[in-house]
Design a protein around this motif. Structure first.
Motif, PDB file in Angstrom:
ATOM      1  N   GLY A  79       0.837  -1.200   0.000  1.00  0.00           N
ATOM      2  CA  GLY A  79       0.000   0.000   0.000  1.00  0.00           C
ATOM      3  C   GLY A  79       0.867   1.242   0.000  1.00  0.00           C
ATOM      4  N   ASN A  80       0.676   2.057  -1.019  1.00  0.00           N
ATOM      5  CA  ASN A  80       1.416   3.318  -1.110  1.00  0.00           C
ATOM      6  C   ASN A  80       0.496   4.430  -0.626  1.00  0.00           C
ATOM      7  OD1 ASN A  80       2.858   5.574  -1.805  1.00  0.00           O
ATOM      8  ND2 ASN A  80       2.603   5.320  -4.026  1.00  0.00           N
ATOM      9  N   TRP A  81       0.768   4.896   0.580  1.00  0.00           N
ATOM     10  CA  TRP A  81      -0.123   5.903   1.165  1.00  0.00           C
ATOM     11  C   TRP A  81       0.107   7.299   0.593  1.00  0.00           C
ATOM     12  CZ3 TRP A  81      -0.444   4.930   7.224  1.00  0.00           C
ATOM     13  CH2 TRP A  81      -0.974   3.652   7.443  1.00  0.00           C
ATOM     14  N   LYS A  82       1.179   7.472  -0.127  1.00  0.00           N
ATOM     15  CA  LYS A  82       1.528   8.789  -0.699  1.00  0.00           C
ATOM     16  C   LYS A  82       1.566   9.844   0.413  1.00  0.00           C
ATOM     17  CE  LYS A  82      -0.614   7.188  -4.902  1.00  0.00           C
ATOM     18  NZ  LYS A  82      -1.039   7.501  -6.261  1.00  0.00           N
ATOM     19  N   MET A  83       1.240  11.115   0.104  1.00  0.00           N
ATOM     20  CA  MET A  83       1.302  12.149   1.146  1.00  0.00           C
ATOM     21  C   MET A  83      -0.062  12.254   1.830  1.00  0.00           C
ATOM     22  SD  MET A  83       2.946  15.969   0.935  1.00  0.00           S
ATOM     23  CE  MET A  83       1.502  16.854   0.398  1.00  0.00           C
TER      24      MET A  83
ATOM     25  N   GLY B 183      11.160   5.170  -8.109  1.00  0.00           N
ATOM     26  CA  GLY B 183      10.732   5.339  -9.488  1.00  0.00           C
ATOM     27  C   GLY B 183       9.238   5.502  -9.680  1.00  0.00           C
ATOM     28  N   HIS B 184       8.501   5.770  -8.595  1.00  0.00           N
ATOM     29  CA  HIS B 184       7.058   5.967  -8.762  1.00  0.00           C
ATOM     30  C   HIS B 184       6.815   7.092  -9.780  1.00  0.00           C
ATOM     31  CE1 HIS B 184       2.883   6.898  -7.930  1.00  0.00           C
ATOM     32  NE2 HIS B 184       2.794   5.699  -7.390  1.00  0.00           N
ATOM     33  N   SER B 185       5.764   6.957 -10.559  1.00  0.00           N
ATOM     34  CA  SER B 185       5.542   7.942 -11.638  1.00  0.00           C
ATOM     35  C   SER B 185       5.357   9.354 -11.096  1.00  0.00           C
ATOM     36  CB  SER B 185       4.336   7.542 -12.488  1.00  0.00           C
ATOM     37  OG  SER B 185       3.158   7.646 -11.731  1.00  0.00           O
TER      38      SER B 185
ATOM     39  N   TYR C  50       4.857  -2.658 -12.384  1.00  0.00           N
ATOM     40  CA  TYR C  50       4.374  -2.032 -13.622  1.00  0.00           C
ATOM     41  C   TYR C  50       3.153  -1.187 -13.299  1.00  0.00           C
ATOM     42  CZ  TYR C  50       1.824  -1.421 -17.954  1.00  0.00           C
ATOM     43  OH  TYR C  50       1.116  -0.865 -18.997  1.00  0.00           O
ATOM     44  N   GLU C  51       3.292   0.108 -13.506  1.00  0.00           N
ATOM     45  CA  GLU C  51       2.190   1.020 -13.205  1.00  0.00           C
ATOM     46  C   GLU C  51       1.953   1.944 -14.397  1.00  0.00           C
ATOM     47  OE1 GLU C  51       1.563   1.518  -8.738  1.00  0.00           O
ATOM     48  OE2 GLU C  51       3.156   2.890  -9.291  1.00  0.00           O
ATOM     49  N   PRO C  52       1.034   1.573 -15.279  1.00  0.00           N
ATOM     50  CA  PRO C  52       0.748   2.479 -16.393  1.00  0.00           C
ATOM     51  C   PRO C  52       0.259   3.812 -15.843  1.00  0.00           C
ATOM     52  CG  PRO C  52      -0.876   0.687 -16.278  1.00  0.00           C
ATOM     53  CD  PRO C  52       0.170   0.382 -15.259  1.00  0.00           C
TER      54      PRO C  52
ATOM     55  N   ALA D 120      -3.339   4.820 -15.543  1.00  0.00           N
ATOM     56  CA  ALA D 120      -4.238   4.076 -14.644  1.00  0.00           C
ATOM     57  C   ALA D 120      -4.034   4.455 -13.181  1.00  0.00           C
ATOM     58  CB  ALA D 120      -4.014   2.570 -14.827  1.00  0.00           C
ATOM     59  N   ILE D 121      -3.072   5.322 -12.897  1.00  0.00           N
ATOM     60  CA  ILE D 121      -2.783   5.635 -11.491  1.00  0.00           C
ATOM     61  C   ILE D 121      -3.704   6.742 -10.995  1.00  0.00           C
ATOM     62  CG2 ILE D 121      -1.067   6.497  -9.864  1.00  0.00           C
ATOM     63  CD1 ILE D 121       1.060   5.160 -11.485  1.00  0.00           C
ATOM     64  N   GLY D 122      -4.525   6.405 -10.011  1.00  0.00           N
ATOM     65  CA  GLY D 122      -5.405   7.387  -9.389  1.00  0.00           C
ATOM     66  C   GLY D 122      -6.505   7.884 -10.306  1.00  0.00           C
ATOM     67  N   THR D 123      -6.701   7.251 -11.440  1.00  0.00           N
ATOM     68  CA  THR D 123      -7.682   7.736 -12.427  1.00  0.00           C
ATOM     69  C   THR D 123      -8.976   6.952 -12.393  1.00  0.00           C
ATOM     70  OG1 THR D 123      -6.821   6.204 -14.084  1.00  0.00           O
ATOM     71  CG2 THR D 123      -5.835   8.410 -14.026  1.00  0.00           C
TER      72      THR D 123
ATOM     73  N   GLY E 242       0.199  -2.014 -10.687  1.00  0.00           N
ATOM     74  CA  GLY E 242      -0.379  -0.892  -9.950  1.00  0.00           C
ATOM     75  C   GLY E 242      -1.151   0.013 -10.882  1.00  0.00           C
ATOM     76  N   GLY E 243      -2.295   0.497 -10.413  1.00  0.00           N
ATOM     77  CA  GLY E 243      -3.111   1.400 -11.216  1.00  0.00           C
ATOM     78  C   GLY E 243      -4.569   1.116 -10.979  1.00  0.00           C
ATOM     79  N   SER E 244      -5.138   1.831  -9.969  1.00  0.00           N
ATOM     80  CA  SER E 244      -6.567   1.714  -9.661  1.00  0.00           C
ATOM     81  C   SER E 244      -7.012   0.282  -9.360  1.00  0.00           C
ATOM     82  CB  SER E 244      -7.416   2.315 -10.792  1.00  0.00           C
ATOM     83  OG  SER E 244      -7.109   3.683 -10.954  1.00  0.00           O
ATOM     84  N   VAL E 245      -6.146  -0.468  -8.656  1.00  0.00           N
ATOM     85  CA  VAL E 245      -6.592  -1.788  -8.179  1.00  0.00           C
ATOM     86  C   VAL E 245      -7.559  -1.572  -7.018  1.00  0.00           C
ATOM     87  CG1 VAL E 245      -5.912  -3.999  -7.177  1.00  0.00           C
ATOM     88  CG2 VAL E 245      -4.427  -2.898  -8.864  1.00  0.00           C
TER      89      VAL E 245
ATOM     90  N   GLY F 142       0.212  -6.528  -6.171  1.00  0.00           N
ATOM     91  CA  GLY F 142      -0.183  -5.181  -6.544  1.00  0.00           C
ATOM     92  C   GLY F 142       0.470  -4.110  -5.698  1.00  0.00           C
ATOM     93  N   LEU F 143       0.664  -2.955  -6.327  1.00  0.00           N
ATOM     94  CA  LEU F 143       1.019  -1.736  -5.600  1.00  0.00           C
ATOM     95  C   LEU F 143      -0.248  -0.894  -5.612  1.00  0.00           C
ATOM     96  CD1 LEU F 143       3.146  -0.059  -4.153  1.00  0.00           C
ATOM     97  CD2 LEU F 143       3.971   0.744  -6.360  1.00  0.00           C
ATOM     98  N   ILE F 144      -0.735  -0.619  -4.400  1.00  0.00           N
ATOM     99  CA  ILE F 144      -2.085  -0.074  -4.274  1.00  0.00           C
ATOM    100  C   ILE F 144      -2.012   1.334  -3.697  1.00  0.00           C
ATOM    101  CG2 ILE F 144      -4.414  -0.566  -3.378  1.00  0.00           C
ATOM    102  CD1 ILE F 144      -3.081  -2.966  -4.904  1.00  0.00           C
ATOM    103  N   GLY F 145      -2.600   2.296  -4.388  1.00  0.00           N
ATOM    104  CA  GLY F 145      -2.633   3.663  -3.885  1.00  0.00           C
ATOM    105  C   GLY F 145      -3.904   3.923  -3.109  1.00  0.00           C
ATOM    106  N   GLY F 146      -4.881   4.526  -3.763  1.00  0.00           N
ATOM    107  CA  GLY F 146      -6.110   4.960  -3.090  1.00  0.00           C
ATOM    108  C   GLY F 146      -6.756   3.907  -2.205  1.00  0.00           C
ATOM    109  N   ALA F 147      -6.864   2.689  -2.707  1.00  0.00           N
ATOM    110  CA  ALA F 147      -7.572   1.646  -1.948  1.00  0.00           C
ATOM    111  C   ALA F 147      -6.777   1.157  -0.733  1.00  0.00           C
ATOM    112  CB  ALA F 147      -7.911   0.471  -2.868  1.00  0.00           C
TER     113      ALA F 147
HETATM  114  C1  PEP Z   1       0.070   4.085  -6.938  1.00  0.00           C
HETATM  115  O1  PEP Z   1       0.140   5.232  -6.529  1.00  0.00           O
HETATM  116  O2  PEP Z   1       1.086   3.381  -6.966  1.00  0.00           O
HETATM  117  C2  PEP Z   1      -1.229   3.603  -7.394  1.00  0.00           C
HETATM  118  C3  PEP Z   1      -1.292   2.471  -8.053  1.00  0.00           C
HETATM  119  O3  PEP Z   1      -2.329   4.374  -7.116  1.00  0.00           O
HETATM  120  P1  PEP Z   1      -3.878   3.984  -7.323  1.00  0.00           P
HETATM  121  O4  PEP Z   1      -4.047   2.594  -6.810  1.00  0.00           O
HETATM  122  O5  PEP Z   1      -4.642   4.990  -6.537  1.00  0.00           O
HETATM  123  O6  PEP Z   1      -4.132   4.068  -8.786  1.00  0.00           O
END
Ligand code: PEP
Length: 249
Positions: free
Chosen positions: A8-12, A93-95, A165-167, A170-173, A210-213, A230-235
């Motif tokens: 889980g990537n909590w970001k800021m 290397g996060h986008s 792999y994080e297109p 698809a990230i946060g979209t 990773g990307g809106s999982v 998975g690398l998971i942001g929002g969820a």
């Molecule tokens: C991320 O920030 O690495 C990511 C995948 O975000 P989200 O799951 O919100 O698209």
């Protein structure tokens, strides 16, 4: 067998109190899979998070680090500093780092080297932008990102590297790569590794998507043979959603 990982990537997001309450909620979740679970809080909360999760199987990891050991790099943290508080894995290397902080493949190669030199594990992120995919250039872009930042390494280094792999589109979209798109790219990534390092190495490297999982799409994505987690942001900011994804394996 390759490790299955959900990070889980909590970001800021999340101040100290919010970090503590999300960790309490995570500790109340039941894990029903063998997947390794990681969370990446902001750097100010790594110490508290690590202490709170000492008796748990959830690993606390960093979102970023500098390549230097120490010195005049205002605002940065080093691999040694992370290690000194018990953080042994770092996302590089996060986008968002590439886009907002101008991190290039060359800079990332230095960060990867610094992390590995300290015995850290690296989750190395890369992925194409929407325009690249529309132009059919996604494999070229992804292949180059991997080669430029990682292919100076010896094969043994890949014991401590996880790929993500994080297109970017698809990230946060809310837009997710289809399970087939994810599988196709993961297979390409594994072949790229195999061409350079041989099949044995390529087969051992975990490749995360990773990307809106979300809980609703995790199972189908994770069912693909080259998707190892998975690398998971929002969820990852909701304990129940995050563990629904962990338990999707
Ligand atoms: C991320 O920030 O690495 C990511 C995948 O975000 P989200 O799951 O919100 O698209």
């Amino acid at each position: 067998m390759r490790k299955q990982i959900v990070a889980g990537n909590w970001k800021m997001n999340n101040d100290l109190a919010q970090t503590e309450s999300l960790i309490t909620a995570l500790k109340n979740q039941a894990k029903t899979t063998d997947a390794e679970v990681m969370i990446a809080p902001t750097s100010t909360n790594l110490w508290a998070a690590n202490n709170a999760l000492k008796q748990s199987s959830i690993e606390v990891i960093a979102q970023n680090m500098h390549f230097a050991e120490n010195g005049a790099y205002t605002g940065e943290v080093s691999a040694s500093m992370l290690k000194s508080i018990g953080v042994n894995t770092v996302i590089l290397g996060h986008s968002e780092r590439r886009e907002y902080f101008n991190e290039t493949d060359e800079l990332l190669a230095k960060k990867v080297d610094a992390a590995l030199a300290k015995g850290m594990r690296v989750i190395f992120c890369f992925g194409e932008e929407l325009a690249d995919r529309k132009a059919g250039n996604e494999e070229t872009i992804v292949g180059n990102q991997i080669k430029n930042a990682l292919f100076h390494l010896g094969a043994a280094a890949f014991q401590n590297i996880v790929l993500a792999y994080e297109p970017v589109w698809a990230i946060g979209t809310g837009e997710t790569a289809s399970p087939e798109q994810a599988q196709d790219m993961h297979a390409f990534i594994r072949k790229t590794l195999a061409d350079k390092y041989g099949n044995d190495i390529a087969e051992t490297v975990s490749i995360l998507y990773g990307g809106s999982v979300k809980p609703a799409n995790a199972e189908e994505i994770f069912s693909k043979p080259d998707v190892d987690g998975g690398l998971i942001g929002g969820a990852s900011l909701k304990a129940e959603d995050f563990f629904a994804i962990v338990n999707a394996f």
